[in-house]
Write a protein that holds these residues in place. Sequence first.
Motif, PDB file in Angstrom:
ATOM      1  N   LEU A  65       0.830  -1.204   0.000  1.00 44.58           N
ATOM      2  CA  LEU A  65       0.000   0.000   0.000  1.00 44.58           C
ATOM      3  C   LEU A  65       0.866   1.255   0.000  1.00 44.58           C
ATOM      4  CD1 LEU A  65      -2.990  -0.133   2.495  1.00 44.58           C
ATOM      5  CD2 LEU A  65      -3.039   0.383   0.069  1.00 44.58           C
ATOM      6  N   GLN A  66       0.332   2.307  -0.588  1.00 44.66           N
ATOM      7  CA  GLN A  66       1.013   3.605  -0.592  1.00 44.66           C
ATOM      8  C   GLN A  66       0.385   4.552   0.428  1.00 44.66           C
ATOM      9  OE1 GLN A  66       3.712   4.375  -3.190  1.00 44.66           O
ATOM     10  NE2 GLN A  66       3.563   2.277  -2.469  1.00 44.66           N
ATOM     11  N   SER A  67      -0.731   4.114   1.026  1.00 52.39           N
ATOM     12  CA  SER A  67      -1.402   4.930   2.043  1.00 52.39           C
ATOM     13  C   SER A  67      -1.274   4.169   3.361  1.00 52.39           C
ATOM     14  CB  SER A  67      -2.892   5.081   1.718  1.00 52.39           C
ATOM     15  OG  SER A  67      -3.084   5.205   0.334  1.00 52.39           O
ATOM     16  N   GLU A  68      -1.254   4.899   4.465  1.00 57.47           N
ATOM     17  CA  GLU A  68      -1.198   4.204   5.749  1.00 57.47           C
ATOM     18  C   GLU A  68      -2.507   3.454   5.967  1.00 57.47           C
ATOM     19  OE1 GLU A  68      -0.324   7.407   8.381  1.00 57.47           O
ATOM     20  OE2 GLU A  68       1.836   7.186   8.166  1.00 57.47           O
ATOM     21  N   ARG A  69      -2.397   2.283   6.583  1.00 54.68           N
ATOM     22  CA  ARG A  69      -3.553   1.394   6.729  1.00 54.68           C
ATOM     23  C   ARG A  69      -4.828   2.073   7.259  1.00 54.68           C
ATOM     24  NH1 ARG A  69      -1.646  -1.663  10.412  1.00 54.68           N
ATOM     25  NH2 ARG A  69      -3.007  -0.982  12.073  1.00 54.68           N
ATOM     26  N   PRO A  70      -4.765   2.899   8.334  1.00 57.90           N
ATOM     27  CA  PRO A  70      -6.005   3.501   8.837  1.00 57.90           C
ATOM     28  C   PRO A  70      -6.699   4.422   7.818  1.00 57.90           C
ATOM     29  CG  PRO A  70      -4.199   3.802  10.394  1.00 57.90           C
ATOM     30  CD  PRO A  70      -3.599   3.263   9.143  1.00 57.90           C
ATOM     31  N   MET A  71      -5.931   4.958   6.855  1.00 61.22           N
ATOM     32  CA  MET A  71      -6.529   5.823   5.828  1.00 61.22           C
ATOM     33  C   MET A  71      -7.136   4.991   4.699  1.00 61.22           C
ATOM     34  SD  MET A  71      -6.575   8.993   6.455  1.00 61.22           S
ATOM     35  CE  MET A  71      -6.683   9.980   4.966  1.00 61.22           C
ATOM     36  N   TYR A  72      -6.664   3.746   4.582  1.00 59.36           N
ATOM     37  CA  TYR A  72      -7.095   2.906   3.463  1.00 59.36           C
ATOM     38  C   TYR A  72      -7.958   1.791   4.021  1.00 59.36           C
ATOM     39  CZ  TYR A  72      -6.577   0.846  -1.235  1.00 59.36           C
ATOM     40  OH  TYR A  72      -6.790   0.377  -2.511  1.00 59.36           O
ATOM     41  N   ARG A 525     -12.790   6.690   9.302  1.00 58.66           N
ATOM     42  CA  ARG A 525     -13.540   6.471  10.544  1.00 58.66           C
ATOM     43  C   ARG A 525     -14.494   7.628  10.849  1.00 58.66           C
ATOM     44  NH1 ARG A 525     -14.403   1.945  11.592  1.00 58.66           N
ATOM     45  NH2 ARG A 525     -14.632   2.181  13.833  1.00 58.66           N
ATOM     46  N   ASP A 526     -14.217   8.798  10.287  1.00 55.64           N
ATOM     47  CA  ASP A 526     -15.098   9.948  10.543  1.00 55.64           C
ATOM     48  C   ASP A 526     -16.439   9.816   9.836  1.00 55.64           C
ATOM     49  OD1 ASP A 526     -13.341  11.632  12.176  1.00 55.64           O
ATOM     50  OD2 ASP A 526     -12.084  11.652  10.387  1.00 55.64           O
ATOM     51  N   TYR A 527     -16.502   8.910   8.866  1.00 54.52           N
ATOM     52  CA  TYR A 527     -17.736   8.784   8.077  1.00 54.52           C
ATOM     53  C   TYR A 527     -18.465   7.478   8.374  1.00 54.52           C
ATOM     54  CZ  TYR A 527     -15.828  12.840   5.764  1.00 54.52           C
ATOM     55  OH  TYR A 527     -15.328  14.092   5.521  1.00 54.52           O
ATOM     56  N   VAL A 528     -18.130   6.886   9.531  1.00 53.99           N
ATOM     57  CA  VAL A 528     -18.699   5.577   9.860  1.00 53.99           C
ATOM     58  C   VAL A 528     -20.218   5.638  10.031  1.00 53.99           C
ATOM     59  CG1 VAL A 528     -18.249   5.713  12.352  1.00 53.99           C
ATOM     60  CG2 VAL A 528     -18.337   3.505  11.261  1.00 53.99           C
ATOM     61  N   ASN A 529     -20.726   6.754  10.523  1.00 52.40           N
ATOM     62  CA  ASN A 529     -22.185   6.836  10.712  1.00 52.40           C
ATOM     63  C   ASN A 529     -22.871   7.712   9.674  1.00 52.40           C
ATOM     64  OD1 ASN A 529     -22.258   5.186  13.030  1.00 52.40           O
ATOM     65  ND2 ASN A 529     -21.373   6.882  14.208  1.00 52.40           N
ATOM     66  N   LEU A 530     -22.289   7.774   8.496  1.00 50.29           N
ATOM     67  CA  LEU A 530     -22.872   8.596   7.440  1.00 50.29           C
ATOM     68  C   LEU A 530     -23.969   7.784   6.751  1.00 50.29           C
ATOM     69  CD1 LEU A 530     -22.406  11.359   5.943  1.00 50.29           C
ATOM     70  CD2 LEU A 530     -21.064  10.071   4.296  1.00 50.29           C
ATOM     71  N   HIS A 531     -25.215   8.009   7.185  1.00 45.47           N
ATOM     72  CA  HIS A 531     -26.334   7.259   6.593  1.00 45.47           C
ATOM     73  C   HIS A 531     -27.366   8.229   6.047  1.00 45.47           C
ATOM     74  CE1 HIS A 531     -24.610   3.673   8.209  1.00 45.47           C
ATOM     75  NE2 HIS A 531     -24.735   4.083   9.457  1.00 45.47           N
TER      76      HIS A 531
END
Length: 533
Positions: A65-72, A525-531
Motif C-alpha cells: 500500500l502507498q497509504s497508511e492502513r487507517p486511511m485505506y 472512521r469519521d464517516y462511519v455513521n454517514l447514513h
Amino acid sequence: SNTHAPTRKLAVAAMEKKRVAIIGAGVSGLTACKHLLERGCRPAVFEADKLLGGVWARAPDCTSLQSERPMYQFSDFPWPESVTEVFPDRRQVADYLDAYARHFGVLDCVRFGHRVVGMEYVGVGEEEVVEWEEWAGCGEAFGSGEGEWRLNVANAEGNIEIHVADFVVLCIGRFSGVPNIPTFPPGKGPEEFDGQVIHTMDYAKMGTKKANEMLKGKRVTVIGYLKSALDVAAECADVNGTEHLCTMVVRTKHWIIPSYYAWGFPISNLYLNRFSEFLIHKPGEGFLLWLLATILTPLRWLFSKFAESYYSIPMKKHDMVPEHSFFEALATCLIAITPKDHYKRLDEGSIVLKKSKTFSFCKEGVLVEGESSPIKSDIVIFGTGFKGDQKITNMFTSEYFQSIAVGPTSSTVPLYRECIHPKIPQLAVLGYSESLANLYTAEIRAKWMAHFIDGGFKLPSVKAMQSDILEWEKFMKRYSRVYFRRSCIGLLHIWYNDQLCQDMGCNPRRKNSILAELFEVYGPRDYVNLHPK
C-alpha cells in the motif's frame, strides 16, 4: 417514526426492479455494489478477470500500500487485527477486499470472466440527448424511463451476450488495461532492439514465480521512477543482486519517501486536516476563503520546505532531489513509498540510476542523454503507467460519447463530483479521479452514488454542473500544473467530502469540537455513521 415506512417499502420495491450494471470488481466496483445492495437493488457486476480486487489481484508480490492502513479502510469494515503493518502488502490488501465482498454479499453479484466490450445508449435519439439541458432529461438517475444501456458482454468462451441496464456504474480503474507506451521517431523504437520489451502490466500478469525466472541472470533496464517501476526494480535486485545490475532510466525525479513522517512528525497533520485546506484556493470559494488562502500561502511553502528538508537527505547523495516541491507532488498524488531497502540497493549498486529526459533503443539496448555507449540490456520494462482516460472512451460505441467522454487533453476529465458526466445519461464513473487514499474516496463516492440512484437527490442542470467542473479544473491546473489530467483531489479531500455530504443532506462536520474539527486528521472512521436518509 414509522410514518415513512410505506413510502420506504415502495422505494425498496422500485429499487428491486431497477437493472443496474457495475463494470469492474476492483475497489470501486465492490463498494458500489455493497451500497446498492443495502438499498434493495441487486446489481450485476461484470468482471473480466477471474479474480476480484482489480489491480490488487495481479500486482507483483513486493507491491504494498502507498497509504497508511487507517486511511485505506472501509468505514464499516476495519482491517483484521492480524494485520499490523503500516503499509500492508498486495496479498493482505487482496484478502481484505475479498473478506469485504464476502461479508456484504457482494461476491454473489459478481460474474467473473465477463468482459464488457462496448455499450450503447438506446431508446432516446442522440439529437435529443445532445439537446438536454437537464442531465438524462430530468436530473434523475433513471431519466424519463425511456433510455437504457445495452452492454455487449463477452464471456470466457468469447461469445457475446447482450445485457440491458437502466443505470451503469463504470468502475474500470486507471492503472490497468491500456498501457502508456512512449512513442519514438523511426529507427529509434523497440523494433531496433534485439532483446525483449514489455510493460509492467505484462509483468504483473505473469505472476511472481514466472516473472522472477524471466529476470534471473538478465540485464534489465526499467523505464520510469514511480510505483510500478520501483517495484519491478526491487524484485529484479532481489533476484540478481549485484551480479546483473538493474538500470532505471529516470526521466522525472519524484518524491519517493520512506513514510509519512518527517523529523518524527506525522505530515498528515500538515496536509489532511481542515486547517491545511485553508491554505489552498478552493473551487467556488468566496472572498473570505480566498483572502485566507492568500494570506496563508507562506505557511504552505513552509510546510513543504519542512518535509523536503527531511525527505531529500538520502536523495541528495544520488542527485535525485525532484525539481518540483513536495506540496506539488501531494497535489498531483505523485508520491510513492520507497520499496524496502531502495537506497541500500542504490548504495550497493544492484540498482543503477540514469537520469535522462529522453531515451531511445538500439540493437544492444537503450541510449540515454550524455552517454555515447548504450545501456546493454536483455530486457527493457516500461514502468510508464497507463492511459486511464482512453479506457473510458473505449467503452462507448457512440462516436458522440467517445468524443466527449474524457474531454480534450487541454481540460480535465469532465466529471461532476468526479462521478457524473453532464452529457452522458444514466451512467456514473467511479475511481477515475484519485486521492492520497483511493479506497477511502471510493467508499464515500459509492455512498453518494447509491443515494442518488435511490432517488435521494436530483442533479443540478447541465450548465451548473459544467461550471462546477470548470471551478475544479482551475484548482487542478493551479496546483497540479502539467498533471491536471490526473484529477487528484488529495489536498482538498475534506472540502470534496463536504460537498458530497451536503448533496446527501448529511452534516459535513464530523468531529465533536471546533479544535478537533480544525486540526485533527480526517479519515474513513469519521464517516462511519454517514447514513443519508
